[in-house]
Design an enzyme around this catalytic site. Sequence first.
Site, PDB file in Angstrom:
ATOM      1  N   ASP A 299      -5.480   8.152  -5.524  1.00 39.82           N
ATOM      2  CA  ASP A 299      -4.615   7.131  -6.089  1.00 39.82           C
ATOM      3  C   ASP A 299      -3.643   7.826  -7.053  1.00 39.82           C
ATOM      4  O   ASP A 299      -3.711   9.038  -7.273  1.00 39.82           O
ATOM      5  CB  ASP A 299      -5.467   6.054  -6.790  1.00 39.82           C
ATOM      6  CG  ASP A 299      -4.716   4.750  -6.918  1.00 39.82           C
ATOM      7  OD1 ASP A 299      -5.356   3.697  -7.003  1.00 39.82           O
ATOM      8  OD2 ASP A 299      -3.464   4.785  -6.921  1.00 39.82           O
ATOM      9  N   GLU A 499      -2.654  -4.581 -11.353  1.00 39.45           N
ATOM     10  CA  GLU A 499      -3.688  -3.603 -11.730  1.00 39.45           C
ATOM     11  C   GLU A 499      -4.320  -3.921 -13.078  1.00 39.45           C
ATOM     12  O   GLU A 499      -4.478  -5.082 -13.450  1.00 39.45           O
ATOM     13  CB  GLU A 499      -3.068  -2.202 -11.700  1.00 39.45           C
ATOM     14  CG  GLU A 499      -2.514  -1.832 -10.331  1.00 39.45           C
ATOM     15  CD  GLU A 499      -2.176  -0.362 -10.236  1.00 39.45           C
ATOM     16  OE1 GLU A 499      -1.083  -0.041  -9.777  1.00 39.45           O
ATOM     17  OE2 GLU A 499      -3.019   0.473 -10.617  1.00 39.45           O
TER      18      GLU A 499
HETATM   19  C1  GLC Z   1      -1.359   2.384  -7.875  1.00 43.52           C
HETATM   20  C2  GLC Z   1      -2.458   1.609  -7.195  1.00 43.52           C
HETATM   21  C3  GLC Z   1      -2.522   1.822  -5.705  1.00 43.52           C
HETATM   22  C4  GLC Z   1      -1.139   2.082  -5.158  1.00 43.52           C
HETATM   23  C5  GLC Z   1      -0.643   3.389  -5.743  1.00 43.52           C
HETATM   24  C6  GLC Z   1       0.787   3.721  -5.303  1.00 43.52           C
HETATM   25  O1  GLC Z   1      -1.817   2.904  -9.079  1.00 43.52           O
HETATM   26  O2  GLC Z   1      -3.770   1.768  -7.710  1.00 43.52           O
HETATM   27  O3  GLC Z   1      -3.124   0.647  -5.133  1.00 43.52           O
HETATM   28  O4  GLC Z   1      -1.179   2.171  -3.745  1.00 43.52           O
HETATM   29  O5  GLC Z   1      -0.704   3.409  -7.154  1.00 43.52           O
HETATM   30  O6  GLC Z   1       1.686   2.789  -5.839  1.00 43.52           O
END
Ligand code: GLC
Length: 609
Positions: A299, A499
């Site tokens: 992530d 988030e």
């Molecule tokens: C974010 C999220 C993830 C996402 C990634 C790219 O922090 O946790 O779900 O796909 O970054 O944006």
Amino acid sequence: MKKLCLLSNKITKSIIPIFLIHIISCSSIDGEVSELVSSMTLEEKIGQMTQVDYRYLADKSDIKKYFLGSILSGGGSTPPTNQPSSWVDLYNGFQEEALKTRLKIPLIYGIDAVHGHNNVLGATMFPHNIGLGCMNDKALVQDIAAATAEEVKATGLDWTFAPCVAVAQDERWGRTYESYSEDSDIVTELGVASTIGFQGRTLNKNSVLACAKHFVGDGNTIFGTGTNWYKIDRGDVVLDEEELRSKYIKPFKESINMGVGSIMVSYNSWKGQKLHGHKYLINDVLKKELGFDGIVVSDWAGINELDKDYKTCIIQSINAGIDMNMVPGSLNPDDNSYDDFIRLAIESVKEGSIPMERIDDAVSRILRIKKKIGLFDSPIKKPKNTDVVGSKKHRELARKSVRKSLVLLKNENQILPLQKNNSKITLVGEHADNIGYQSGGWTIHWQGGSGDITPGTTILDAFKSAVSDSSNIRYSKDGGDLSNSDIIVAVIGEKPYSEGVGDRDSLHLSNEDIKLIEKVKRSKLPFVVILISGRPMIINEVLDESDAFLAAWLPGTEGLGISDVIFGDFDFTGKLSMTWPKSMKQIPINYGDSSYDPLFKFGFGLSYE
Ligand code: GLC
């Protein structure tokens, strides 16, 4: 191996069945990949394992300089002019840099198309997953993913970081709305349907690479075990392995069986160990036991939380089985960037801390996926019809999914459906006329926004178009003027978040909404409440005082789906995919709990019949 590939093409129309052609073509891809990997330098290999958000490229020539394998657009990482053709130009500009490298390995571009192609202005914004879970229609979910894939392809991109297959248990989590349900079976079925919609039955040149996320256990962490304000998102899962497997690994297992091409690792921990460094779960379970042969991607800077020392983070995460590091870059010069990752990863391999076999495995997985989705054959994109983005057909599909996602919680004296004729309806509340609010997080901006952030139909506009005389529909945002009304519709709820920013100690309605409802109550007029939220909230008093109450979740751009049902053209069919708590003390509350006394049970939902 090339000859074998040609042979398979020549005999495509012969008697050999398709599945055998597929096996032949896969083995020819494997041969081509191993040949390519054996010709690559360590720098070229580590470059392939590096994914950077385009905003943080020091210069696009760094793609060539560092042999970067992937670019992403994180939430809100849009081109200066946010329209489909600009996305295509942005993509091709980066791809041209990748094709200047010695081996001309094309890059793969990822984005969060999680409820439509939601970074793109004018795209169709579908309901977020919690609404789709209440709709619980796998064919429609597959169609939604397929429509989203069409819009992603129309902008030239290759990879979506979706579906989220979290089995959310704690409604205080800011990503509850990204989860289809608290029920693992619903999550599994809809997650697989979504993957098929994005990729097709097998990866091919028309696929948008899907990404089952986040592996594993997100949405079921112990409140407060997360870091600072991310009380849940970064928290610890303390389940025993049997339950982790049967409830949380299950959606990933079925997604792998369906051929999902990538899996994103979760920020949370399991029994105190961060998933980004969890060799047993990634390497042994996901890859060896479940046979996942696609890309395991980290992530956003997810490896950084493993240790204070960045090199240690790199060694632990790659050895645990992460194949691609979403670095992603930062405006803060003190933060680690892609050049740091590349330098330290190369150092780690040279000193023997990361075995070359692990690097070769990671790179092979990346290249295999790139070949399967046709990137080597046609790296530069010339999409035919960018007008598919936000098309009428897709908006109609979204409108239908809005209808089917709504859950009717109360309808006293059959106050619903509302009358289209001769009924003076006053809508109140900021959410009644706000595309940004009704779309929620991950819409144009990472955290979403307020107002007309993208073309769509607000609930107010939908009401006006639904009735015979639109002058019968009035709007008083703060409820200050309710005169000359037969009925009030109060549209209240949450403002957008994404988030951990949405991690909350309390899910009570805002004071603003409470005051608004009190005003409406004083009018002594009958009133309906429409809740716009990413999760169940504590609504007891308002529910008691209202005549009708419905959960609309985060419906996206197509507000007409709400008026279709409220005025009776369609009936309510949505059923709660998440238990509705009576109080904060009950949370987390999920069906199957030993003591289970919610306000509304999992599966609840009224209809007009
Ligand atoms: C974010 C999220 C993830 C996402 C990634 C790219 O922090 O946790 O779900 O796909 O970054 O944006």
